[in-house]
Design a protein around this motif. Structure first.
Motif, short mmCIF file in Angstrom:
data_model
loop_
_atom_site.label_atom_id
_atom_site.label_comp_id
_atom_site.label_asym_id
_atom_site.label_seq_id
_atom_site.Cartn_x
_atom_site.Cartn_y
_atom_site.Cartn_z
N ILE A 46 -0.42 -20.20 18.09
CA ILE A 46 -0.63 -19.44 16.99
C ILE A 46 -1.24 -18.18 17.24
N TYR A 47 -2.34 -18.46 18.00
CA TYR A 47 -3.47 -17.35 17.80
C TYR A 47 -3.43 -16.92 19.37
N ARG A 48 -3.82 -15.89 19.61
CA ARG A 48 -3.93 -15.23 21.10
C ARG A 48 -5.20 -14.74 21.40
N PRO A 49 -6.14 -15.52 22.01
CA PRO A 49 -7.45 -14.79 22.15
C PRO A 49 -7.41 -13.89 23.09
N ALA A 50 -8.09 -12.99 22.96
CA ALA A 50 -8.47 -11.85 23.94
C ALA A 50 -8.58 -12.44 25.44
N HIS A 51 -7.75 -12.33 26.17
CA HIS A 51 -8.03 -13.11 27.78
C HIS A 51 -7.67 -12.25 28.85
N SER A 52 -7.98 -12.71 30.02
CA SER A 52 -7.56 -11.92 31.22
C SER A 52 -7.37 -13.16 32.27
N TRP A 53 -6.66 -12.94 33.56
CA TRP A 53 -6.54 -13.70 34.45
C TRP A 53 -7.33 -13.19 35.66
N THR A 54 -8.00 -13.97 36.59
CA THR A 54 -8.75 -13.48 37.85
C THR A 54 -8.27 -14.31 38.97
N PHE A 55 -8.12 -13.81 40.06
CA PHE A 55 -7.73 -14.66 41.10
C PHE A 55 -8.71 -14.42 42.39
N THR A 56 -8.87 -15.33 43.11
CA THR A 56 -9.27 -14.93 44.39
C THR A 56 -8.42 -14.24 45.45
N PRO A 57 -8.87 -13.41 46.27
CA PRO A 57 -7.86 -12.88 47.07
C PRO A 57 -6.95 -13.46 47.86
N ASN A 58 -6.89 -14.71 48.31
CA ASN A 58 -5.74 -15.39 48.59
C ASN A 58 -4.80 -15.96 47.88
N ILE A 59 -4.85 -15.71 46.61
CA ILE A 59 -3.88 -16.04 45.70
C ILE A 59 -3.36 -14.58 45.14
N ARG A 60 -2.22 -14.38 45.57
CA ARG A 60 -1.53 -13.11 45.14
C ARG A 60 -0.39 -13.06 44.41
N PHE A 61 -0.13 -12.27 43.69
CA PHE A 61 1.00 -11.96 42.82
C PHE A 61 1.66 -10.44 43.09
N GLU A 62 2.49 -10.48 42.55
CA GLU A 62 3.30 -8.92 42.40
C GLU A 62 2.64 -8.62 41.11
N GLU A 63 2.45 -7.05 41.14
CA GLU A 63 2.26 -6.42 39.87
C GLU A 63 2.88 -6.98 38.69
N PRO A 64 2.39 -7.54 37.64
CA PRO A 64 3.34 -7.73 36.56
C PRO A 64 3.90 -6.58 35.71
N GLU A 65 5.17 -6.75 35.49
CA GLU A 65 6.00 -5.65 34.69
C GLU A 65 5.28 -5.51 33.57
N SER A 66 5.29 -4.02 33.12
CA SER A 66 4.69 -3.85 31.94
C SER A 66 5.64 -3.91 30.81
#
Lengths: 467, 270
Positions: A447-467
């Motif tokens: 229902i509700y989307r709290p203001a949030h963010s994700w952080t990862f340690t350098p050994n966990i890598r993702f591609e840049e999310p598409e905007s």
């Protein structure tokens, strides 16, 4: 690049007949008397003066609302119907994924049906025999291929139909909203198949409501509106224009619906007020969010009950109650640029209430609650809870409730607004009379989307999310 | 029209496949399966024999011995004809999703209907042949079997195919627009059956009825089958057969033209 599909000034008309035609067809034709009855009552232009050119090897997406002529356009390309005017040219072998498994005979086995269906789609028996294993494997039907088709589930039926159609090895593949066959995994497999077509330089024409898919997959897009081309070209641009138009229309629709609901309730409460002077009922609990758990889904506002106030407001259907010295005359939703019913998640929302008290009132509370489509209260508050002590209210004034950031997930929401006494007795309660919709780029849940963010340690890598 | 015929020729594999499908699907799931193609005409024959030997023995003419064989000569082709017409009057409507969703020359549907019924007819011929042989060995045939007459049989079948195709194309196209035809047709065919010398010989038709009988195309077919397979003596009806061949060809052309004219309306009407 050469063109795979060329349409030049193509129009397709469908005739609609009056009700008399079906009833007395043979009779009137034989008697020859009332030929007038046989004449079409109305001519519908499903496709109107469409010219387009799809280069060979392109993936071409067609979007548009229901009834805009997308499927007719595809049928014209497939040669299933002929245009009323204009010319259709298609170069190469065409496979149309319009009706999957069309022509499957229920009594005979899947194996024989694959052959028949393949021949129908223009293959020779030898070509089918060569691809047979691949088709069956693609459809995941190894265990059932020798059973009669009538024993298949609808999913199996569609999968087998799809498998035959994509193995025709056409130069031009026409796809009409058929990706809803089978589970997520099978859909992905279908997408892979399309991607393979594209890699091999085949042309794909895709009619779909899945705009994301057009954006991801197509090189070019076309927006068809009431049979006419609104715009075509770069998919991002076309889809942006289309989405904007859909939102505008949604906005109008929501506004019209709210207006209708309000009128219905006004008429109802006027009638109720004429009938009797209601005694103060037991006060419902204050509009606090905790009590919303068992709330029923909101119902059509036309069914608003008569003037009697419900026991528990949060379980009531849409309506308006109360007959106090404070009236809420008008409620308006505003976005950043004026009145709106459609908001991006995270955008600002203001609720403006015009209130009137003909004589001075010293005991008053204003409250609002937001409900989602399932009837769950997402948020509710009032001035009393937030410790505003009323002093005086007279004449006409405005109450504005501002939400800086509307952090709700995508969906349709309804609004309660109320003016009441501090002990809870209602002056004027508007139940579920105002609707707004929240749009979001993210498909998050809840229902509700709290203001949030994700952080990862350098050994966990993702591609840049598409905007 | 020629272009359409050429396209039809390109689709011969599809026609072949669909005819095979129809024939296979018809008896799928039944215990006797394919054998029904033989059993059906046999049972029908038994019913008629029973009716006209036990219930109405005085009805038939005296020279009709063995009556069962006489009956069979007319009944077998009639079944092909009437089933084809009944089925093809419904075939476009029943297969509406093919016409609407697949690129598909619509005339294939009535053609497949006529051809698959023809397959059943051809499968019935050995039953007829067995009867013929049985009576011949028994010495109960009205005269010695003249093998030379059998040369005419393919010609008669061909004429019937043309006639049936013409009627089927016409009916299937018209029924899309006038669905009443479906109901009318069943009754019309019953009338037609009794107005044709199938259960009675042409000789029993009074002189006044003969000109009317001459206008009945299926009467000439029935008489031809009977003269070739049942009666003794040379095939005397060949002039009528040739006339019928010309008429059937004309009908097939007309039927196909009407079908072609209405073709574009099918996808919208079914």
């Amino acid at each position: 690049m050469s063109a795979a599909v060329e349409l030049d000034g193509v129009a397709k008309e469908y005739r609609r007949y009056g009700p008399g035609r079906r009833a007395g067809t043979l009779k009137s034709a034989l008697l020859g008397g009332r030929l007038r009855d046989l004449a079409p009552r109305e001519i519908l232009r499903a496709v109107d003066d469409v010219s387009l050119r799809i280069p060979s090897g392109a993936a071409f997406g067609i979007v548009g609302r229901n009834g805009s002529g997308k499927s007719t356009l595809l049928k014209l390309m497939a040669g299933i119907t002929r245009p009323t005017a204009g010319s259709v040219k298609v170069h190469g072998r065409v496979s149309a994924l319009i009706e999957l498994g069309a022509g499957f005979h229920p009594e005979i086995s899947g194996r024989e049906n694959v052959f028949i269906n393949g021949v129908m789609l223009g293959l020779t028996r030898r070509e089918i025999a060569r691809r047979f294993e691949e088709i069956v494997e693609f459809a995941e039907m190894e265990d059932f291929i020798d059973a009669p088709v009538r024993t298949y589930s609808s999913g199996m039926y569609m999968r087998l139909g799809f498998a035959v159609a994509v193995h025709v090895d056409a130069d031009v593949l026409l796809v009409d909203e058929v990706l809803a066959v089978g589970d997520e995994r099978f859909s992905l497999k279908c997408l892979d198949k399309f991607a393979e077509y594209k890699r091999r330089g085949k042309t794909t024409v895709l009619v779909t409501h899945g705009l994301d898919m057009v954006e991801r997959f197509c090189d070019e897009a076309l927006w068809l509106d009431a049979g006419k081309v609104r715009t075509s070209g770069d998919p991002r641009r076309v889809l942006h224009a289309y989405r904007g138009d859909v939102e505008t229309e949604e906005e109008h629709e929501l506004a019209a619906r709210d207006e209708k609901a309000r009128q219905a309730v006004d008429a109802e409460s006027d009638a109720a007020a004429d009938r009797e002077e209601p005694a103060d009922p037991p006060a419902p609990a204050e509009a606090a969010p905790a009590e919303a758990q068992a709330a029923e889904p909101p119902e059509a506002p036309d069914e608003a009950p008569p003037g009697d106030e419900p026991e528990d407001m949060f379980k009531a259907a849409a309506g308006r109650w109360g007959d106090g010295p404070v009236r809420i005359d008008d409620v308006r939703l505003e976005g950043e640029s004026g009145p709106a019913h459609l908001f991006q998640s995270g955008a600002g929302l203001a609720i403006r209430m015009r209130v009137t008290a003909p004589e001075e009132v010293t005991d008053f509370v204003f409250g609002i609650s937001i409900f989602n489509a399932a009837g769950v209260c997402c948020y509710g508050t009032n001035t009393d809870i937030e410790r505003y002590r009323p002093v005086a209210l007279s004449g006409t004034g405005e109450v504005v409730f501002v939400i800086d950031s509307l952090d709700l997930v995508e969906g349709t929401y309804k609004l309660d607004v109320a003016a009441h006494r501090r002990d809870g007795a209602q002056y004027d309660y508007h139940r579920l009379l105002y609707t707004f919709r929240v749009k979001s780029q993210t498909r998050d849940a809840g229902i509700y989307r709290p203001a949030h963010s994700w952080t990862f340690t350098p050994n966990i890598r993702f591609e840049e999310p598409e905007s | 029209m020629l272009a359409n015929l050429r396209r039809l020729l390109q689709h011969r594999e599809l026609i072949r496949t669909l005819v095979a499908r129809e024939v296979k699907a018809r008896y799928r799931g039944s215990v006797l399966g394919f054998f029904w193609s033989f059993a059906n005409p046999l049972l029908l024959l038994l019913v008629y024999t029973f009716v006209f030997s036990v219930i109405l023995p005085g009805f038939r003419g005296g020279e009709l011995e063995p009556y069962a064989l006489f009956l069979f000569c007319g009944l077998l082709p009639w079944t092909w004809f009437s089933s084809s017409l009944l089925e093809s009057s419904n075939v476009l409507i029943a297969n509406g999703n093919l016409l609407k969703k697949v690129m598909f020359p619509a005339e294939i549907l009535p053609i497949v209907t006529v051809l698959s019924n023809m397959v059943h007819f051809l499968l019935g011929l050995p039953v007829l042949g067995a009867f013929l042989a049985w009576y011949a060995l028994d010495g109960r045939l009205p005269g010695p079997l003249q093998a030379v007459e059998l040369v005419w049989l393919p010609a008669v079948i061909l004429v019937q195919l043309l006639l049936t195709l013409g009627c089927a194309l016409l009916l299937s196209a018209l029924t899309v627009h006038f669905r009443d035809i479906r109901d009318l047709l069943g009754n019309l065919l019953t009338l037609w059956f009794f107005a044709t010398p199938i259960i009675y010989p042409m000789a029993l038709v009074p002189a006044g009825g003969k000109p009317i009988m001459d206008l009945n195309p299926f009467a000439h077919l029935a008489i031809s089958y009977q003269e070739i397979l049942f009666y003794n003596g040379p095939f005397g009806h060949w002039k009528w057969l040739l006339a019928l061949a010309a008429a059937s060809l004309a009908l097939a052309v007309i039927g196909y033209s009407v079908f072609d004219r209405l073709r574009d309306t099918f996808a919208e009407e079914v």
